[in-house]
Structures are given as C-alpha cells and as structure tokens.
Design a protein around this motif. Sequence first.
Motif, PDB file in Angstrom:
ATOM      1  N   LEU A  17      30.534  39.663  49.557  1.00  0.00           N
ATOM      2  CA  LEU A  17      31.398  40.346  50.560  1.00  0.00           C
ATOM      3  C   LEU A  17      32.542  39.468  51.227  1.00  0.00           C
ATOM      4  O   LEU A  17      33.690  39.888  51.428  1.00  0.00           O
ATOM      5  N   GLY A  18      32.162  38.238  51.420  1.00  0.00           N
ATOM      6  CA  GLY A  18      33.101  37.203  51.907  1.00  0.00           C
ATOM      7  C   GLY A  18      34.301  37.006  51.015  1.00  0.00           C
ATOM      8  O   GLY A  18      35.444  36.872  51.550  1.00  0.00           O
ATOM      9  N   SER A  19      34.096  37.160  49.807  1.00  0.00           N
ATOM     10  CA  SER A  19      34.962  36.860  48.695  1.00  0.00           C
ATOM     11  C   SER A  19      35.987  38.006  48.461  1.00  0.00           C
ATOM     12  O   SER A  19      36.890  37.913  47.671  1.00  0.00           O
ATOM     13  N   LEU A  20      35.577  39.466  48.906  1.00  0.00           N
ATOM     14  CA  LEU A  20      36.201  40.508  48.853  1.00  0.00           C
ATOM     15  C   LEU A  20      37.454  40.455  49.508  1.00  0.00           C
ATOM     16  O   LEU A  20      37.360  40.145  50.831  1.00  0.00           O
ATOM     17  N   SER A  21      38.817  40.686  48.982  1.00  0.00           N
ATOM     18  CA  SER A  21      39.916  40.793  49.719  1.00  0.00           C
ATOM     19  C   SER A  21      40.411  42.282  49.536  1.00  0.00           C
ATOM     20  O   SER A  21      39.958  42.929  48.677  1.00  0.00           O
ATOM     21  N   GLU A  22      41.486  42.553  50.404  1.00  0.00           N
ATOM     22  CA  GLU A  22      42.109  43.590  50.328  1.00  0.00           C
ATOM     23  C   GLU A  22      42.830  43.883  49.130  1.00  0.00           C
ATOM     24  O   GLU A  22      42.899  44.972  48.419  1.00  0.00           O
ATOM     25  N   GLU A  25      40.931  42.901  42.972  1.00  0.00           N
ATOM     26  CA  GLU A  25      41.381  43.894  41.666  1.00  0.00           C
ATOM     27  C   GLU A  25      40.218  45.019  41.043  1.00  0.00           C
ATOM     28  O   GLU A  25      39.149  44.424  40.922  1.00  0.00           O
ATOM     29  N   LYS A  26      40.761  46.024  41.232  1.00  0.00           N
ATOM     30  CA  LYS A  26      39.586  47.160  40.889  1.00  0.00           C
ATOM     31  C   LYS A  26      39.426  47.394  39.309  1.00  0.00           C
ATOM     32  O   LYS A  26      40.639  47.219  38.565  1.00  0.00           O
ATOM     33  N   GLN A  27      38.296  47.441  38.982  1.00  0.00           N
ATOM     34  CA  GLN A  27      37.957  47.403  37.257  1.00  0.00           C
ATOM     35  C   GLN A  27      37.861  48.667  37.033  1.00  0.00           C
ATOM     36  O   GLN A  27      38.115  49.063  35.764  1.00  0.00           O
ATOM     37  N   TRP A  28      37.458  49.721  37.810  1.00  0.00           N
ATOM     38  CA  TRP A  28      37.263  51.180  37.630  1.00  0.00           C
ATOM     39  C   TRP A  28      37.318  51.867  38.779  1.00  0.00           C
ATOM     40  O   TRP A  28      37.400  51.507  39.944  1.00  0.00           O
ATOM     41  N   GLY A  29      37.333  53.349  38.799  1.00  0.00           N
ATOM     42  CA  GLY A  29      37.329  54.236  39.848  1.00  0.00           C
ATOM     43  C   GLY A  29      38.673  54.249  40.596  1.00  0.00           C
ATOM     44  O   GLY A  29      39.651  53.705  40.182  1.00  0.00           O
ATOM     45  N   LYS A  30      38.447  55.152  41.777  1.00  0.00           N
ATOM     46  CA  LYS A  30      39.816  55.681  42.394  1.00  0.00           C
ATOM     47  C   LYS A  30      39.691  54.811  43.775  1.00  0.00           C
ATOM     48  O   LYS A  30      40.742  54.976  44.620  1.00  0.00           O
ATOM     49  N   MET A  31      38.695  54.265  44.108  1.00  0.00           N
ATOM     50  CA  MET A  31      38.542  53.922  45.609  1.00  0.00           C
ATOM     51  C   MET A  31      39.293  52.802  45.896  1.00  0.00           C
ATOM     52  O   MET A  31      39.472  51.803  44.779  1.00  0.00           O
ATOM     53  N   THR A  32      39.969  52.502  46.844  1.00  0.00           N
ATOM     54  CA  THR A  32      40.498  51.044  47.380  1.00  0.00           C
ATOM     55  C   THR A  32      39.316  50.486  47.903  1.00  0.00           C
ATOM     56  O   THR A  32      38.182  50.687  48.021  1.00  0.00           O
ATOM     57  N   SER A  33      39.412  48.900  48.214  1.00  0.00           N
ATOM     58  CA  SER A  33      38.386  48.011  48.736  1.00  0.00           C
ATOM     59  C   SER A  33      38.058  48.570  49.973  1.00  0.00           C
ATOM     60  O   SER A  33      36.683  48.563  50.338  1.00  0.00           O
ATOM     61  N   GLY A  34      38.928  48.937  50.835  1.00  0.00           N
ATOM     62  CA  GLY A  34      38.693  49.488  52.257  1.00  0.00           C
ATOM     63  C   GLY A  34      37.560  50.788  52.029  1.00  0.00           C
ATOM     64  O   GLY A  34      36.437  50.917  52.753  1.00  0.00           O
ATOM     65  N   GLN A  35      38.017  51.774  51.139  1.00  0.00           N
ATOM     66  CA  GLN A  35      37.156  52.845  50.706  1.00  0.00           C
ATOM     67  C   GLN A  35      35.865  52.520  50.299  1.00  0.00           C
ATOM     68  O   GLN A  35      34.763  53.265  50.627  1.00  0.00           O
ATOM     69  N   MET A  36      35.874  51.681  49.361  1.00  0.00           N
ATOM     70  CA  MET A  36      34.604  51.193  48.825  1.00  0.00           C
ATOM     71  C   MET A  36      33.591  50.593  49.674  1.00  0.00           C
ATOM     72  O   MET A  36      32.513  50.983  49.587  1.00  0.00           O
ATOM     73  N   PHE A 142      30.394  45.662  44.232  1.00  0.00           N
ATOM     74  CA  PHE A 142      31.216  44.560  44.217  1.00  0.00           C
ATOM     75  C   PHE A 142      31.570  43.921  42.698  1.00  0.00           C
ATOM     76  O   PHE A 142      32.682  43.333  42.495  1.00  0.00           O
ATOM     77  N   ARG A 143      31.008  44.484  41.877  1.00  0.00           N
ATOM     78  CA  ARG A 143      31.282  44.236  40.262  1.00  0.00           C
ATOM     79  C   ARG A 143      32.646  45.040  40.077  1.00  0.00           C
ATOM     80  O   ARG A 143      33.665  44.733  39.342  1.00  0.00           O
TER      81      ARG A 143
END
Length: 147
Positions: A17-22, A25-36, A142-143
């Motif tokens: 979670l700490g390494s997740l940033s705005e 890069e999304k690998q699949w789906g429609k959500m943004t990182s904030g939505q996810m 997270f994947r």
Amino acid sequence: MKSLFETEALNEIRTRLGSLSENSEKQWGKMTSGQMMHHCQLPLNVILEKENYNLKPNWFVKTFFKKAMYSDKPWRKNLPTVKQFKETTPRDFTTEKQHLEQLLIEFEAQREREDWKPHPSFGELTKEQWGKMQYKHLDHHFRQFKV
C-alpha cells in the motif's frame, strides 16, 4: 493463501500500500488507484461490521463462489463485482489511501477476536476464511496496479 490475520501478510500489504502511487500503472480494469483503494475498503467495512451494503444471502454465490473467495488460487483479472462495490465515482488518492490505512489498523486490532458474524452474502466463515478472503482481495487489486 496468506491471511490478513498473519502479521507477516499484514505487513506485506501495508508495504505494498505504501508503494502505491497516484501514477501506479493499471494492468486491467477501469478503476483509478483512488477508486481501487475506496473499493478495497468496502470488504474491510463488512468484516469490521461498519456496513453490510445491503448484500443479500445468495445460494448461487454460496454454492459456486464462496470457496474461490478464500482458496489458494489467485483471482483472475477482470472478475465481476457486486453492484454495491462497483466504483465509478472519482476518488481522491490521498484521502482513500489514508482511509484504507486506517481500516488496516482497525483490522489488526481485531486479530484476537474469534466471534465473527456471518458474511452477508457468503454466510458463515471461519476466522481463517475471513483472513484469507481479506488478504486475497487486497492482493488482487494491488497486483492490478503492479504493487
């Protein structure tokens, strides 16, 4: 499958979670990182008994999907989600990350608890099943964002 009740697995999720940033890069789906991250809060709210989101018992789900929720096999990409958990509203990355971090703290505080209420859709789950399901959901998303 790891369980979010295990210290090592919970620490792994926190690190990821700490390494997740705005800009992750999304690998699949429609959500943004904030939505996810907002989406990932919803099952935690269920286990922490903050919300049930009008999820209903469903014999089809219990019969065909319940075991997949906590089995050792990772979920495939683009799995459908219940309508209550679909995320289409724009979400602020920083706010959602803070809320998810807070829910993980609250979850950890409950790790010794043994009396878990039934899941609103899946019914009775053991503590082990709850922990695996929570880990598996976070790992899946997270994947999705390569963390």
